[in-house]
Motif scaffolding. Sequence first.
Motif, PDB file in Angstrom:
ATOM      1  N   GLU A 192     -65.056 -36.349  66.307  1.00  0.00           N
ATOM      2  CA  GLU A 192     -64.264 -35.085  65.852  1.00  0.00           C
ATOM      3  C   GLU A 192     -62.855 -35.068  65.882  1.00  0.00           C
ATOM      4  OE1 GLU A 192     -64.745 -30.175  65.713  1.00  0.00           O
ATOM      5  OE2 GLU A 192     -66.025 -31.354  67.060  1.00  0.00           O
ATOM      6  N   LYS A 193     -62.471 -35.578  67.322  1.00  0.00           N
ATOM      7  CA  LYS A 193     -61.081 -35.782  67.652  1.00  0.00           C
ATOM      8  C   LYS A 193     -60.377 -36.753  66.804  1.00  0.00           C
ATOM      9  CE  LYS A 193     -61.284 -33.438  72.074  1.00  0.00           C
ATOM     10  NZ  LYS A 193     -61.161 -33.660  73.531  1.00  0.00           N
ATOM     11  N   ASP A 194     -61.167 -37.783  66.085  1.00  0.00           N
ATOM     12  CA  ASP A 194     -60.288 -38.792  65.383  1.00  0.00           C
ATOM     13  C   ASP A 194     -59.752 -38.371  64.295  1.00  0.00           C
ATOM     14  OD1 ASP A 194     -61.298 -40.658  67.046  1.00  0.00           O
ATOM     15  OD2 ASP A 194     -63.015 -41.411  66.191  1.00  0.00           O
ATOM     16  N   GLN A 195     -60.160 -36.982  63.890  1.00  0.00           N
ATOM     17  CA  GLN A 195     -59.567 -36.609  62.512  1.00  0.00           C
ATOM     18  C   GLN A 195     -57.975 -36.323  62.773  1.00  0.00           C
ATOM     19  OE1 GLN A 195     -61.661 -33.665  59.956  1.00  0.00           O
ATOM     20  NE2 GLN A 195     -60.105 -32.161  60.576  1.00  0.00           N
ATOM     21  N   THR A 196     -57.262 -37.129  62.099  1.00  0.00           N
ATOM     22  CA  THR A 196     -55.561 -36.926  62.316  1.00  0.00           C
ATOM     23  C   THR A 196     -54.994 -37.762  61.424  1.00  0.00           C
ATOM     24  OG1 THR A 196     -53.776 -36.818  63.603  1.00  0.00           O
ATOM     25  CG2 THR A 196     -55.458 -38.506  64.099  1.00  0.00           C
ATOM     26  N   VAL A 197     -53.637 -38.201  61.417  1.00  0.00           N
ATOM     27  CA  VAL A 197     -52.972 -39.159  60.559  1.00  0.00           C
ATOM     28  C   VAL A 197     -52.907 -40.522  61.466  1.00  0.00           C
ATOM     29  CG1 VAL A 197     -51.055 -39.499  59.084  1.00  0.00           C
ATOM     30  CG2 VAL A 197     -51.835 -37.091  59.480  1.00  0.00           C
ATOM     31  N   TYR A 198     -53.061 -41.632  60.702  1.00  0.00           N
ATOM     32  CA  TYR A 198     -52.957 -43.021  61.171  1.00  0.00           C
ATOM     33  C   TYR A 198     -51.670 -43.672  60.472  1.00  0.00           C
ATOM     34  CZ  TYR A 198     -57.107 -41.901  63.723  1.00  0.00           C
ATOM     35  OH  TYR A 198     -58.327 -41.411  64.532  1.00  0.00           O
ATOM     36  N   PHE A 199     -50.765 -44.418  61.392  1.00  0.00           N
ATOM     37  CA  PHE A 199     -49.681 -45.009  60.651  1.00  0.00           C
ATOM     38  C   PHE A 199     -49.506 -46.654  61.094  1.00  0.00           C
ATOM     39  CE2 PHE A 199     -48.321 -40.780  61.242  1.00  0.00           C
ATOM     40  CZ  PHE A 199     -47.969 -40.326  60.303  1.00  0.00           C
ATOM     41  N   CYS A 200     -49.439 -47.217  60.236  1.00  0.00           N
ATOM     42  CA  CYS A 200     -49.480 -48.918  60.204  1.00  0.00           C
ATOM     43  C   CYS A 200     -47.982 -49.130  60.672  1.00  0.00           C
ATOM     44  CB  CYS A 200     -50.066 -49.493  59.240  1.00  0.00           C
ATOM     45  SG  CYS A 200     -50.103 -51.419  59.547  1.00  0.00           S
ATOM     46  N   ARG A 201     -47.705 -50.104  61.526  1.00  0.00           N
ATOM     47  CA  ARG A 201     -46.470 -50.535  61.650  1.00  0.00           C
ATOM     48  C   ARG A 201     -46.278 -51.999  61.932  1.00  0.00           C
ATOM     49  NH1 ARG A 201     -42.528 -48.364  66.829  1.00  0.00           N
ATOM     50  NH2 ARG A 201     -40.901 -49.868  66.255  1.00  0.00           N
ATOM     51  N   VAL A 202     -45.035 -52.584  61.311  1.00  0.00           N
ATOM     52  CA  VAL A 202     -45.234 -54.147  61.248  1.00  0.00           C
ATOM     53  C   VAL A 202     -43.989 -54.375  61.896  1.00  0.00           C
ATOM     54  CG1 VAL A 202     -44.968 -56.039  59.724  1.00  0.00           C
ATOM     55  CG2 VAL A 202     -46.434 -53.778  58.954  1.00  0.00           C
ATOM     56  N   HIS A 203     -44.165 -55.591  62.872  1.00  0.00           N
ATOM     57  CA  HIS A 203     -43.161 -56.248  63.565  1.00  0.00           C
ATOM     58  C   HIS A 203     -43.092 -57.589  63.331  1.00  0.00           C
ATOM     59  CE1 HIS A 203     -40.452 -56.394  67.224  1.00  0.00           C
ATOM     60  NE2 HIS A 203     -40.736 -57.604  67.035  1.00  0.00           N
ATOM     61  N   LEU A 204     -41.886 -58.225  63.038  1.00  0.00           N
ATOM     62  CA  LEU A 204     -41.928 -59.495  62.914  1.00  0.00           C
ATOM     63  C   LEU A 204     -40.139 -59.935  62.952  1.00  0.00           C
ATOM     64  CD1 LEU A 204     -40.567 -59.876  59.704  1.00  0.00           C
ATOM     65  CD2 LEU A 204     -42.699 -59.278  59.118  1.00  0.00           C
ATOM     66  N   ASN A 205     -40.418 -61.374  63.154  1.00  0.00           N
ATOM     67  CA  ASN A 205     -38.953 -62.186  63.184  1.00  0.00           C
ATOM     68  C   ASN A 205     -38.730 -62.714  61.952  1.00  0.00           C
ATOM     69  OD1 ASN A 205     -38.786 -61.554  66.064  1.00  0.00           O
ATOM     70  ND2 ASN A 205     -39.511 -63.289  66.862  1.00  0.00           N
ATOM     71  N   THR A 206     -37.311 -62.470  61.484  1.00  0.00           N
ATOM     72  CA  THR A 206     -36.864 -63.229  60.445  1.00  0.00           C
ATOM     73  C   THR A 206     -35.555 -64.038  60.576  1.00  0.00           C
ATOM     74  OG1 THR A 206     -35.608 -61.318  59.554  1.00  0.00           O
ATOM     75  CG2 THR A 206     -37.790 -60.958  59.218  1.00  0.00           C
ATOM     76  N   LYS A 207     -35.132 -64.599  59.580  1.00  0.00           N
ATOM     77  CA  LYS A 207     -33.768 -65.420  59.788  1.00  0.00           C
ATOM     78  C   LYS A 207     -32.607 -64.464  60.026  1.00  0.00           C
ATOM     79  CE  LYS A 207     -35.124 -69.824  57.744  1.00  0.00           C
ATOM     80  NZ  LYS A 207     -34.879 -70.900  56.744  1.00  0.00           N
ATOM     81  N   ASP A 208     -33.092 -62.948  59.678  1.00  0.00           N
ATOM     82  CA  ASP A 208     -31.703 -62.045  59.802  1.00  0.00           C
ATOM     83  C   ASP A 208     -32.109 -61.204  61.053  1.00  0.00           C
ATOM     84  OD1 ASP A 208     -30.623 -62.778  57.361  1.00  0.00           O
ATOM     85  OD2 ASP A 208     -31.993 -61.465  56.016  1.00  0.00           O
ATOM     86  N   GLY A 209     -33.022 -61.866  61.846  1.00  0.00           N
ATOM     87  CA  GLY A 209     -33.367 -60.891  63.245  1.00  0.00           C
ATOM     88  C   GLY A 209     -34.678 -60.393  63.064  1.00  0.00           C
TER      89      GLY A 209
END
Length: 216
Positions: free
Chosen positions: A119-136
């Motif tokens: 029941e406590k799983d009822q909420t909002v979930y956000f996916c976050r992406v982290h990566l290295n690029t040639k620009d940092g």
Amino acid sequence: MAVLVPFPGGILLLLLPAACLQAGNSGRSNRERPLEVQQPTHLSGVQGDSIEIPFSFYFPWELAKDPQMRILWRWKAFHGEFIYNSSSGFIHEHFKDRLILNWTQPQTSGVLRILGLKEKDQTVYFCRVHLNTKDGIQEWLSTDGTQLTITRAVSTTMQSSSIVTSAVTTAQLEDTEGQKNPSFVNMGAMVGVAVATAVLITPVCVLMIFLWWKKR
């Protein structure tokens, strides 16, 4: 493609290498690519079951030789607590043994599975992406997230109770229908008592009459 360049006494026709033009177009195309994380805005699940939250992401940068891509998840708010980190294997205590991320680098889409919904799983979930690029190093996440709604499962105990109650009620109705009118039952009992009394008294009366006659 040719470029006309004016100079004293005439015009000079210059031919630009096609590779230069393609490189320019390619760079502009990359910059125009969207930067976002896509998730469904709303999902619903049944308490005790499992659910999958799909995600995909896009970015305009060129990846570094070692991009070190990571997928992280937050819950409750845009800057809420982290519940999952693909690189460290971190899982929030509330979701212990209940989170599975179906994703591998360098894929740009995957699924987060939540097992044994509570029941406590009822909420909002956000996916976050982290990566290295040639620009940092770059990182970004979904702005809206996925609102998860949990519904309660139908209790088997309640179902069993309803079945038993229904069976008892049906039996009572059938029993009531099979019974005779109470007045007839009482009359039959009275007749039975009268007959039994007559059977017991008659021999006594006969004996008394016989003795009286004999004395006479």
